[in-house]
Write a protein that holds these residues in place. Sequence first.
Motif, PDB file in Angstrom:
ATOM      1  N   ALA A   1       0.947  -1.235  -0.135  1.00 24.85           N
ATOM      2  CA  ALA A   1      -0.250   0.069  -0.121  1.00 24.85           C
ATOM      3  C   ALA A   1       0.735   1.304   0.197  1.00 24.85           C
ATOM      4  CB  ALA A   1      -0.989  -0.143   1.253  1.00 24.85           C
ATOM      5  N   SER A   2       2.043   0.893  -0.209  1.00 20.24           N
ATOM      6  CA  SER A   2       3.360   1.789  -0.470  1.00 20.24           C
ATOM      7  C   SER A   2       3.265   2.638   0.934  1.00 20.24           C
ATOM      8  CB  SER A   2       2.493   3.560  -1.044  1.00 20.24           C
ATOM      9  OG  SER A   2       1.959   3.303  -2.250  1.00 20.24           O
ATOM     10  N   GLY A   3       3.128   2.058   1.783  1.00 19.79           N
ATOM     11  CA  GLY A   3       4.174   2.548   3.601  1.00 19.79           C
ATOM     12  C   GLY A   3       4.947   1.297   3.596  1.00 19.79           C
ATOM     13  N   CYS A   4       5.981   1.738   4.931  1.00 17.74           N
ATOM     14  CA  CYS A   4       6.617   1.154   5.236  1.00 17.74           C
ATOM     15  C   CYS A   4       6.768   0.269   6.346  1.00 17.74           C
ATOM     16  CB  CYS A   4       8.042   2.433   5.710  1.00 17.74           C
ATOM     17  SG  CYS A   4       8.188   3.317   4.426  1.00 17.74           S
ATOM     18  N   MET A   5       7.354  -0.797   7.385  1.00 19.73           N
ATOM     19  CA  MET A   5       7.396  -1.436   7.992  1.00 19.73           C
ATOM     20  C   MET A   5       8.460  -2.056   8.493  1.00 19.73           C
ATOM     21  SD  MET A   5       4.156  -4.525   9.574  1.00 19.73           S
ATOM     22  CE  MET A   5       4.447  -5.187  10.370  1.00 19.73           C
ATOM     23  N   THR A   6       8.810  -1.050   9.712  1.00 15.73           N
ATOM     24  CA  THR A   6      10.008  -2.051   9.919  1.00 15.73           C
ATOM     25  C   THR A   6      10.585  -2.709  11.212  1.00 15.73           C
ATOM     26  OG1 THR A   6      11.510  -0.743  10.791  1.00 15.73           O
ATOM     27  CG2 THR A   6      11.498  -0.975   8.426  1.00 15.73           C
ATOM     28  N   ASP A   7      11.488  -2.523  12.006  1.00 13.66           N
ATOM     29  CA  ASP A   7      12.177  -2.858  13.399  1.00 13.66           C
ATOM     30  C   ASP A   7      11.958  -1.063  13.860  1.00 13.66           C
ATOM     31  OD1 ASP A   7      14.292  -2.429  13.516  1.00 13.66           O
ATOM     32  OD2 ASP A   7      14.748  -3.954  13.860  1.00 13.66           O
ATOM     33  N   TRP A   8      11.823  -0.576  15.085  1.00 13.25           N
ATOM     34  CA  TRP A   8      11.960   0.628  15.410  1.00 13.25           C
ATOM     35  C   TRP A   8      13.422   1.036  15.649  1.00 13.25           C
ATOM     36  CZ3 TRP A   8       9.957   1.888  21.155  1.00 13.25           C
ATOM     37  CH2 TRP A   8       8.683   1.219  21.163  1.00 13.25           C
ATOM     38  N   GLN A   9      14.360   0.439  15.101  1.00 13.84           N
ATOM     39  CA  GLN A   9      15.846   0.467  14.081  1.00 13.84           C
ATOM     40  C   GLN A   9      15.748   1.197  13.123  1.00 13.84           C
ATOM     41  OE1 GLN A   9      17.783   1.275  16.654  1.00 13.84           O
ATOM     42  NE2 GLN A   9      16.642   0.428  18.357  1.00 13.84           N
ATOM     43  N   GLY A  10      14.994   0.570  12.330  1.00 14.28           N
ATOM     44  CA  GLY A  10      15.221   1.090  10.293  1.00 14.28           C
ATOM     45  C   GLY A  10      14.785  -0.154  10.041  1.00 14.28           C
ATOM     46  N   ASP A  11      15.476  -1.700  10.749  1.00 21.17           N
ATOM     47  CA  ASP A  11      16.074  -2.741  10.186  1.00 21.17           C
ATOM     48  C   ASP A  11      14.599  -3.868   9.157  1.00 21.17           C
ATOM     49  OD1 ASP A  11      18.613  -2.362  10.419  1.00 21.17           O
ATOM     50  OD2 ASP A  11      18.180  -3.246  12.518  1.00 21.17           O
ATOM     51  N   ALA A  12      14.904  -4.398   8.718  1.00 18.72           N
ATOM     52  CA  ALA A  12      13.520  -4.958   8.060  1.00 18.72           C
ATOM     53  C   ALA A  12      13.659  -6.740   9.282  1.00 18.72           C
ATOM     54  CB  ALA A  12      14.001  -5.599   6.712  1.00 18.72           C
TER      55      ALA A  12
END
Lengths: 251, 251
Positions: A212-223
Amino acid sequence: LTTAQALADIARRHSLTYFRTNLNVMTKSDDSPVTIADRETEAAMRQWLQRMHPTHGILGEEHGRERMDAEYVWVLDPIDGTKSFITGSPLWGTLIALLRDGKPVLGLMDIPVLDERWVGQLGKDALWNGRPVHAGRRQVLADASIYTTSPDAYGAQDWQLFDALSKQCALRRFGGDCYAYGQLAAGHVDLVVEAGLQPYDFMALVCLVEGASGCMTDWQGDALTVASDGRVVASANHALHAQALSVLSGA
Amino acid sequence: LTTAQALADIARRHSLTYFRTNLNVMTKSDDSPVTIADRETEAAMRQWLQRMHPTHGILGEEHGRERMDAEYVWVLDPIDGTKSFITGSPLWGTLIALLRDGKPVLGLMDIPVLDERWVGQLGKDALWNGRPVHAGRRQVLADASIYTTSPDAYGAQDWQLFDALSKQCALRRFGGDCYAYGQLAAGHVDLVVEAGLQPYDFMALVCLVEGASGCMTDWQGDALTVASDGRVVASANHALHAQALSVLSGA
């Protein structure tokens, strides 16, 4: 996708049978509630999967892990939002993810009571009941809405970070479980932040949010992987994600 | 009841038109969000009411009070759960109460997205889509589930009281707005506690909860009126209510 749809159909038949029937509630070792509905639903999903795809791995909430070194691994949460389920709220769902070599390539969120099925596939538009959905375009925290399920899932330090982030937002709301990620994928919610999750709580949502063009990672920005620490942030777009990470990473 | 049903039908037509349409959100003087959907829905309800029952009083969330000294006064919340509404969650509702000489004699909660209508009338069984519902029979806090919408609605002292109560319960969950009172009336939730409410947030729920054999008062155990202080507790039965009050009253 055909397999995931079939799994969701099987899960729906079992879970809906038990909804609003005053189930006995047991407590698991981690203090989270579980019912016969969770266990029976996952058992039915696993049984079918093992017959159809005997070489695939499975990681399920209720019945553990097998063949985790397989190329394809299914990650199953028969009833995400067990507290909602046992208190008669319609906002619980079945989560089904397919990992290939550890990376999510497909995610399905089924909401039986609302008859809604949300699907994400790597490189394709996310779908809500077959129709493409897109996350929102608000790009600054001051305009954003933020969801989390419960403060009770956070340790003290993590709560301070969430609190700091959410107080920069226009609106924060509690409750939601998996459904909040659907609201985000459809453009109605801008941020979803959680702590204390397990892989089966978030793996199915990665392809949905990103499709849906969003982003989803952990709180450090890692996959996100099955080894992630359970702290998850989903954002409607990259601009918001960067701002959320700068607060949540404690930078 | 015919009037309340007609009001709910009118409200549904207006509110659903705006649901999930990326509304402009304004902020009221008390910092709560409001949309054109809230205002237009209530205006339509009031217009019809004034034509059909010109001598009745009206207290509405968006457009104020009139003829509050009338024998019959309608208390209207066009969209309870505005934060849910503007973030695309289905758990918002229209609340309609009828007071006679200040006391609630009828309450209707309409949940448009779920097509659920909950009705309570003084001295009659509460109804969910026309079928009688009954609150639960768990009589001790240690077995009970408890809901509140958000910690953000509480002052520090009130939060301590809620926290102390909910930590004696088996399960606590956030989010819910008016729908949690339906879950209680149908036997799935045992306690709902809120602070910071307005009369239009709770008046419609009194006859619903009590018609399901539950109890609903302020935190001191006094009957709810339009002059109540906004701290509300609903319980599935008298035994639970007494235990909840003994904690919430700070005794």
